[in-house]
Design a protein around this motif. Structure first.
Motif, PDB file in Angstrom:
ATOM      1  N   GLY A 158      24.224 -21.451  38.179  1.00 37.92           N
ATOM      2  CA  GLY A 158      23.317 -20.371  37.853  1.00 37.92           C
ATOM      3  C   GLY A 158      23.692 -19.121  38.617  1.00 37.92           C
ATOM      4  N   VAL A 159      24.122 -19.305  39.865  1.00 36.24           N
ATOM      5  CA  VAL A 159      24.534 -18.200  40.733  1.00 36.24           C
ATOM      6  C   VAL A 159      25.796 -18.629  41.462  1.00 36.24           C
ATOM      7  N   THR A 160      26.777 -17.757  41.491  1.00 34.56           N
ATOM      8  CA  THR A 160      27.998 -18.013  42.259  1.00 34.56           C
ATOM      9  C   THR A 160      27.988 -17.114  43.479  1.00 34.56           C
ATOM     10  N   LEU A 161      27.968 -17.715  44.656  1.00 37.09           N
ATOM     11  CA  LEU A 161      27.900 -16.941  45.891  1.00 37.09           C
ATOM     12  C   LEU A 161      29.278 -16.413  46.272  1.00 37.09           C
TER      13      LEU A 161
ATOM     14  N   ILE B 218      23.241 -26.412  36.784  1.00 30.77           N
ATOM     15  CA  ILE B 218      22.744 -25.907  35.506  1.00 30.77           C
ATOM     16  C   ILE B 218      22.810 -24.382  35.502  1.00 30.77           C
ATOM     17  N   SER B 219      23.040 -23.786  34.351  1.00 30.48           N
ATOM     18  CA  SER B 219      23.180 -22.333  34.240  1.00 30.48           C
ATOM     19  C   SER B 219      21.809 -21.653  34.240  1.00 30.48           C
ATOM     20  N   GLN B 220      21.838 -20.328  34.471  1.00 34.76           N
ATOM     21  CA  GLN B 220      20.585 -19.571  34.533  1.00 34.76           C
ATOM     22  C   GLN B 220      19.807 -19.640  33.231  1.00 34.76           C
ATOM     23  N   ASN B 221      20.466 -19.420  32.115  1.00 34.84           N
ATOM     24  CA  ASN B 221      19.713 -19.367  30.859  1.00 34.84           C
ATOM     25  C   ASN B 221      19.123 -20.731  30.510  1.00 34.84           C
ATOM     26  N   ARG B 222      19.835 -21.804  30.832  1.00 38.28           N
ATOM     27  CA  ARG B 222      19.296 -23.131  30.508  1.00 38.28           C
ATOM     28  C   ARG B 222      18.135 -23.503  31.437  1.00 38.28           C
ATOM     29  N   ILE B 223      18.200 -23.091  32.697  1.00 38.56           N
ATOM     30  CA  ILE B 223      17.094 -23.411  33.603  1.00 38.56           C
ATOM     31  C   ILE B 223      15.852 -22.590  33.251  1.00 38.56           C
TER      32      ILE B 223
END
Length: 525
Positions: free
Chosen positions: A33-36, A69-74
């Motif tokens: 969802g976020v890549t630091l 999990i990716s942002q849009n799916r969460i």
């Protein structure tokens, strides 16, 4: 397309239903969802990479099993789940049994979610949290005025933990006087909250329960027969869970105190009392309020919560420490209480809950709090008189006026139609209403307990009453419609005895679920 009659108060409703997996089943390895970003070289040069300096014993041997999990799916996942539930922000909420449910001002949520609150840490030096300590101290002063008590602790995490804390103080008080073993009985009433008897029993007390007289008041003759030199204390709610207020309560507390007992007061729901009656004048030595009920902080799905516990001066030294005190212009934590029962929860409880309650009180002021009680009682009595006109519904015991809530009964409807209060609970969900039956065991047959509070408008009450009336008519004309409900909800009925009563079918974490699935597969193979 069905034409909707807007003059009809019974609302057309159908809840969204998604065949939504739980989040662990949505896991896809490597999805983010976020890549630091990596640590910048200049920062790493001065302070390191932030990982290497962690002591080896603090580093996990295995990575935590978290879903990837990716942002849009969460986002999609949690928005779907939010559509499959009812709540105070979605529907007309007329209480949750004996739990006050009212509107929580959104500006208070903004206060509580600000960085000044979310970045507080309980191990900060006292000098760096003077603002929060000031709010705790000033809420203490407000609670003293509301209750008449002399000192407050906000450490207990719930009403039940407040009751446990008060039972602990009762024991510590009698032990300090050399009467700990002798005074081994706590007196309570059948219509007080079950936690009163349960928490005293956990402290080792024998429980003596008073049943009501013909009007529903605790029987004072039975109290006189129960008190003795073995009496450690008396714990009661007033009004009790029936909504009946005992006007002779000071006689009760006087009888117990003359016998050497401590009187403590369950004021979890004080919505009909604010600015009108106080624990002090009723003769109590201790009381507690649920900030997540009367004082408009959200229940938050069972927590985080706060039980505000107040005591008279002679019991101050028994409070769980530390308590907040003011010295000059500064605020400090006093942990040097001579007979303190010790902590019942880490640190100072939940500061966000304390802040919300303080903001709510300050926004209303003394007259506003009194108006809360007046409107809550008005709303409740309007609802009371309307429900008594519904076929099959009744409210046992004294007739006329009730305080902030009522424990009603569908006993007659059940005898006439076979439809139970649980059936009606399921059917109410088809009209977007939450409906609460009552505490088990059912002392009042086929009960339902409603508390409209000051937040509910007349239009809201009329809609709720219309839905109950509609379901009563269904019960008498087509009972199977009610017995087979819900029809418009996300799921049908769960066999409560088979599921909720069977620990083998419980799985409170993903890990425990996997273990049970594996165990089942092994047995079946």
């Amino acid at each position: 397309m069905q034409k909707i009659n807007r003059d009809q108060k019974v609302r057309h409703f159908h809840q969204a239903k998604w065949d939504e997996p739980i989040i662990f089943e949505l896991h896809k390895s490597g999805e983010r969802g976020v890549t630091l970003p990596m640590v910048e070289e200049s920062i790493e040069y001065h302070v390191g990479d932030g990982v290497s300096a962690i002591p080896a014993e603090m580093i996990r041997k295995r990575k935590p099993n978290l879903p990837e999990i990716s942002q849009n799916r969460i986002l999609r996942h949690y928005l779907r789940l939010s559509q499959e539930t009812l709540g105070a922000a979605f529907n007309v909420e007329i209480g949750q049994g004996t739990c006050t449910m009212k509107y929580s001002p959104k500006i208070n949520e903004a206060f509580a979610s600000s960085a000044k609150m979310t970045e507080l840490h309980p191990l900060q030096d006292v000098s760096t949290v003077q603002g929060m300590l000031e709010i705790i101290y000033k809420l203490d002063l407000c609670m003293r005025e509301i209750s008449g008590m002399d000192y407050f602790s906000f450490q207990p995490g719930s009403g039940t933990q407040s009751l446990f804390t008060m039972a602990s103080i009762v024991r510590a008080y009698h032990e300090s006087r050399g009467e700990g073993e002798q005074r081994n009985e706590i007196i309570t009433t059948i219509f007080s909250h079950p936690s009163q008897a349960a928490t005293a029993a956990v402290k080792g007390y024998k429980i003596i329960t008073l049943y009501p007289d013909k009007d529903g008041f605790p029987d004072i003759k039975k109290l006189k027969a129960a008190v003795s030199d073995r009496t450690a204390g008396f714990v009661v709610a007033n009004p009790e869970d029936t909504g009946i207020y005992n006007p002779r309560i000071k006689e009760f507390t006087k009888i117990v105190q003359e016998a050497g007992g401590i009187c403590y007061y369950d004021q979890a729901n004080a919505n009909g009392l604010l600015g009108i009656t106080r624990a002090k004048e009723a003769g109590f030595d201790m009381c507690f309020f649920n900030l997540h009920k009367t004082f408009s902080t959200p229940h938050a799905c069972g927590g985080p919560a706060t039980g505000a516990l107040g005591v008279v001066d002679k019991l101050k030294e028994f409070l769980p420490g530390p308590i907040v005190e003011k010295q000059g212009e500064n605020y400090s934590l006093n942990d040097n209480l001579t007979h303190s029962i010790g902590k019942v929860r880490s640190f100072q409880g939940v500061p966000q809950t304390v802040l919300r309650a303080y903001a709510w009180i300050r926004s209303l002021g003394a007259e506003g709090l009194k108006d809360v009680a007046k409107v809550a009682v008005l709303n409740n009595n309007y609802l009371y008189h309307k429900i008594l006109k519904i076929r099959g519904a009744d409210a046992p015991y004294i007739k006329g006026k009730r305080l902030e809530q009522v424990r009603y009964s569908w006993e007659q409807l059940t005898k006439d139609t076979g439809v139970t209060t649980d059936d009606i609970s399921h059917r109410m969900a088809d009209f977007a209403h939450h409906y609460w039956s009552s505490h088990h065991p059912y002392v009042v047959p086929e009960p339902f307990t409603l508390e409209p509070t000051e937040s509910t408008s007349k239009a809201d009450l009329d809609e709720y009453i219309a839905s109950l009336t509609y379901i009563s008519n269904e019960a008498y004309t087509n009972p199977e419609v009610v017995k087979s409900a819900p029809h418009n909800s996300t799921i049908h009925r769960v066999d409560e005895q088979d599921f909720f009563g069977n620990p083998e079918k419980w799985a409170i974490t993903w890990r425990s679920y996997l273990k049970k699935i594996k165990k089942t597969e092994t047995i079946n193979s």
